[in-house]
Design an enzyme around this catalytic site. Sequence first.
Site, short mmCIF file in Angstrom:
data_model
loop_
_atom_site.label_atom_id
_atom_site.label_comp_id
_atom_site.label_asym_id
_atom_site.label_seq_id
_atom_site.Cartn_x
_atom_site.Cartn_y
_atom_site.Cartn_z
CD GLU A 15 49.24 -4.91 -45.47
OE1 GLU A 15 50.23 -4.17 -45.39
OE2 GLU A 15 48.75 -5.49 -44.48
CD GLU A 36 53.61 -6.62 -40.30
OE1 GLU A 36 54.13 -6.10 -39.30
OE2 GLU A 36 53.36 -5.98 -41.34
C1 XIL Z 1 50.59 1.12 -42.39
C2 XIL Z 1 49.65 2.25 -42.79
O1 XIL Z 1 49.54 2.27 -44.18
C3 XIL Z 1 50.19 3.58 -42.27
O2 XIL Z 1 49.23 4.61 -42.48
C4 XIL Z 1 50.53 3.49 -40.79
O3 XIL Z 1 51.15 4.68 -40.39
C5 XIL Z 1 51.44 2.32 -40.50
O4 XIL Z 1 50.85 1.12 -41.00
N1 XIL Z 1 51.84 -3.81 -42.90
C6 XIL Z 1 50.56 -3.74 -42.41
C7 XIL Z 1 49.82 -2.47 -42.47
O5 XIL Z 1 50.00 -4.79 -42.04
O6 XIL Z 1 48.91 -2.33 -41.42
C8 XIL Z 1 50.76 -1.29 -42.51
O7 XIL Z 1 49.97 -0.10 -42.73
C9 XIL Z 1 51.80 -1.45 -43.60
C10 XIL Z 1 52.62 -2.70 -43.36
#
Ligand code: XIL
Length: 374
Positions: free
Chosen positions: A264, A159
């Site tokens: 994701e 990111e």
């Molecule tokens: C999220 C997790 O799913 C949650 O449990 C945590 O509280 C916050 O992070 N992008 C990413 C992930 O790269 O690491 C994030 O995961 C969601 C968005």
Amino acid sequence: MINKRFFEAVCLAGLLGAGCSSSQKATAPKVSSLGEAYKKDFLIGTALNNAHILERDSLANQLIKQQFTAATPENIMKAEVLHTGWEKYNFEMADKIVAYGQKNNIKINAHTLIWHSQLPFFIRGIKSADSIKAYFENHITTVASRYDGKVYSWDVVNEALNEDGTMRNSVFLKNLGPGYIVEAFRLAQKAAPNTQLYYNDYNIEAPKKRAGALEIVKKIQAAGVKIDGVGIQGHWHLGTVPYKDIEESIEAFGKLGVQVMFTELDISVLPNPLRGNTADVSARADENSANRGNPYVKGLPDSIQLALAKDYEKLFRLFLKHKDKVTRITFWGVTDGGSWLNDFPVRGRTNYPLLFDRKYQPKPAFYSVYNLKK
Ligand code: XIL
């Protein structure tokens, strides 16, 4: 022991063929495994939380082993968990996910080395650029070298971009300048020469942000540093999955010779109270606002189940069409009940974004993806 209800559901759906006697059930897992069905195409992954890694959730444990060929730690390899003080690291859970992956033949994508969120608390006290540089170098070198050859891949940088494709004004950009991304990959390559290295972000299928991500890949390549792939996070909403942008992105990244992954994946079925699509973990909507929108607390209507199944089917058709470039699809969670989207961007909603429901049963969306390979 195999989850009986799960197999009953699979039998009912006809995945195991006529009869589906109890002896067939006992040998059935391979037949109904998404990971198995797609093994010649790409890896099928999931995100693992503490309970999964510690094998405290036996139904999830069965599903994970049966369904997935890859996994990403949802939180426990983030810097705030791993790097607890200047020279203090806590590798306990990370070592456990590595062992879990080895034991179950599941490839681990480590997530993530350099990210502006979920940083260690002590970073806030650091005021000098030199100290940020020292943190950056030590963190990458220590963590990446420990797991070289043990994890399959790293999300080296996560990111780093704004929506318009410019670089996010993170603690790393402010202190280290725009060259920090190439530097992160250079350090990771040195520390972990046997590990695949990826850039990961959300919304980089959208044209402007994609242009920023393409620039990042080109800069790393021009510096003679290794980058193996790009991860498009894939946090989308029902009915607005950007198929055209996704296809154009697969082609554009593919042209640079890097793998493309969807890292994701989840499709929210709830109203989006924010402006635009974001997966920025700091984005929050007011829980009491009129936009809260939590319409499916008592269950998901069939019409929405089917719409979700159709979106997933269309997505996987696209992934299959480009399987020469797409190497992994990872769902962000195992079941709907464990999805972060029950608490993001509004706390305490009931979302249904994945392929397995709160009772660990396959949803119509599971079958629509599975049946593409039948
Ligand atoms: C999220 C997790 O799913 C949650 O449990 C945590 O509280 C916050 O992070 N992008 C990413 C992930 O790269 O690491 C994030 O995961 C969601 C968005």
